[in-house]
Design an enzyme around this catalytic site. Structure first.
Site, PDB file in Angstrom:
ATOM      1  N   HIS A   1       7.359-137.015 -35.187  1.00  0.00           N
ATOM      2  CA  HIS A   1       7.079-138.393 -35.582  1.00  0.00           C
ATOM      3  C   HIS A   1       8.360-139.217 -35.628  1.00  0.00           C
ATOM      4  O   HIS A   1       8.400-140.365 -35.187  1.00  0.00           O
ATOM      5  CB  HIS A   1       6.362-138.403 -36.937  1.00  0.00           C
ATOM      6  CG  HIS A   1       5.873-139.745 -37.334  1.00  0.00           C
ATOM      7  ND1 HIS A   1       5.827-140.155 -38.632  1.00  0.00           N
ATOM      8  CD2 HIS A   1       5.405-140.793 -36.611  1.00  0.00           C
ATOM      9  CE1 HIS A   1       5.367-141.387 -38.692  1.00  0.00           C
ATOM     10  NE2 HIS A   1       5.098-141.788 -37.469  1.00  0.00           N
TER      11      HIS A   1
ATOM     12  N   GLU B   1       9.507-139.957 -32.111  1.00  0.00           N
ATOM     13  CA  GLU B   1       8.622-140.991 -31.539  1.00  0.00           C
ATOM     14  C   GLU B   1       9.131-142.378 -31.913  1.00  0.00           C
ATOM     15  O   GLU B   1       9.236-143.264 -31.074  1.00  0.00           O
ATOM     16  CB  GLU B   1       7.195-140.775 -32.040  1.00  0.00           C
ATOM     17  CG  GLU B   1       6.263-141.939 -31.812  1.00  0.00           C
ATOM     18  CD  GLU B   1       5.283-142.104 -32.954  1.00  0.00           C
ATOM     19  OE1 GLU B   1       5.013-143.279 -33.310  1.00  0.00           O
ATOM     20  OE2 GLU B   1       4.773-141.100 -33.478  1.00  0.00           O
ATOM     21  N   HIS B   2       9.489-142.577 -33.176  1.00  0.00           N
ATOM     22  CA  HIS B   2       9.987-143.881 -33.624  1.00  0.00           C
ATOM     23  C   HIS B   2      11.382-144.166 -33.072  1.00  0.00           C
ATOM     24  O   HIS B   2      11.682-145.292 -32.675  1.00  0.00           O
ATOM     25  CB  HIS B   2       9.995-143.955 -35.149  1.00  0.00           C
ATOM     26  CG  HIS B   2       8.641-144.197 -35.701  1.00  0.00           C
ATOM     27  ND1 HIS B   2       8.141-145.460 -35.911  1.00  0.00           N
ATOM     28  CD2 HIS B   2       7.660-143.336 -36.053  1.00  0.00           C
ATOM     29  CE1 HIS B   2       6.911-145.362 -36.385  1.00  0.00           C
ATOM     30  NE2 HIS B   2       6.596-144.084 -36.472  1.00  0.00           N
TER      31      HIS B   2
END
Length: 180
Positions: A47, A50-51
């Site tokens: 996650h 991803e950012h």
């Protein structure tokens, strides 16, 4: 629906569903690496990456990524689930080339420069920015709460659980409105 599945020589699988009567297009890349592939020590890494991928590339700054897609009325985003990390865009059909170029640029040329490459710094700054204003993805802010709650033995839903529920509700609403 006429979904076509093509496997390229590189092993990449391409799924297409031509709808020539539509004026818009949706496209994306789904990478088979998500939360379930992380060890406990790596929890949240997919996650976070991803950012971080949207923080800039060798060709575009974070601001360029946002303004370039918005200039054509498009939308580019990503999400991490238990099974996959997805990068996707929606644009008018004439702008598919731009959207594909941007997704490829984000996946292949993300810089992860400076302190942002330090996972501890990136995680702290991500949650600071998320809690300091409106959340672009409301589930993002819950990851920090989940992490703190977990240490106390309190269950809080993982962001992908909320994301899946939101997608399910959105699909129902789209069906009800005749857009699905």
């Amino acid at each position: 629906m006429t979904v076509q599945i093509t496997r390229l020589p590189s092993g990449l699988i391409v799924a297409t569903d031509p709808m020539p009567h539509l004026m818009s297009a949706a496209l994306g890349v789904w990478v088979n690496c998500g939360a379930r592939h992380e060890s406990p020590a790596e929890a949240g890494l997919s996650h976070m990456l991803e950012h971080m991928a949207f923080k800039g590339t060798t060709m575009r700054s974070a601001k360029d990524i946002a303004t370039e897609i918005e200039a054509v009325g498009g939308d580019i985003n990503a999400y991490t689930s238990r099974e996959q990390t997805a990068f996707h865009a929606r644009v008018l059909k004439d702008d598919v080339g731009l959207a594909l170029d941007m997704i490829a640029d984000i996946l292949l040329n993300s810089t992860f420069e400076g302190n942002r490459s330090d996972p501890r710094h990136a995680r702290r700054s991500h949650f600071r920015s998320a809690s300091g204003g409106l959340l672009s993805e409301p589930a993002d802010g819950l990851a920090d709460l989940r992490e703190r709650g977990h240490r106390r033995g309190v269950f809080a839903p993982r962001p992908h659980d909320l994301h899946d529920e939101a997608l399910s509700r959105g699909r129902h609403d789209a069906d009800r409105l005749g857009r699905g």
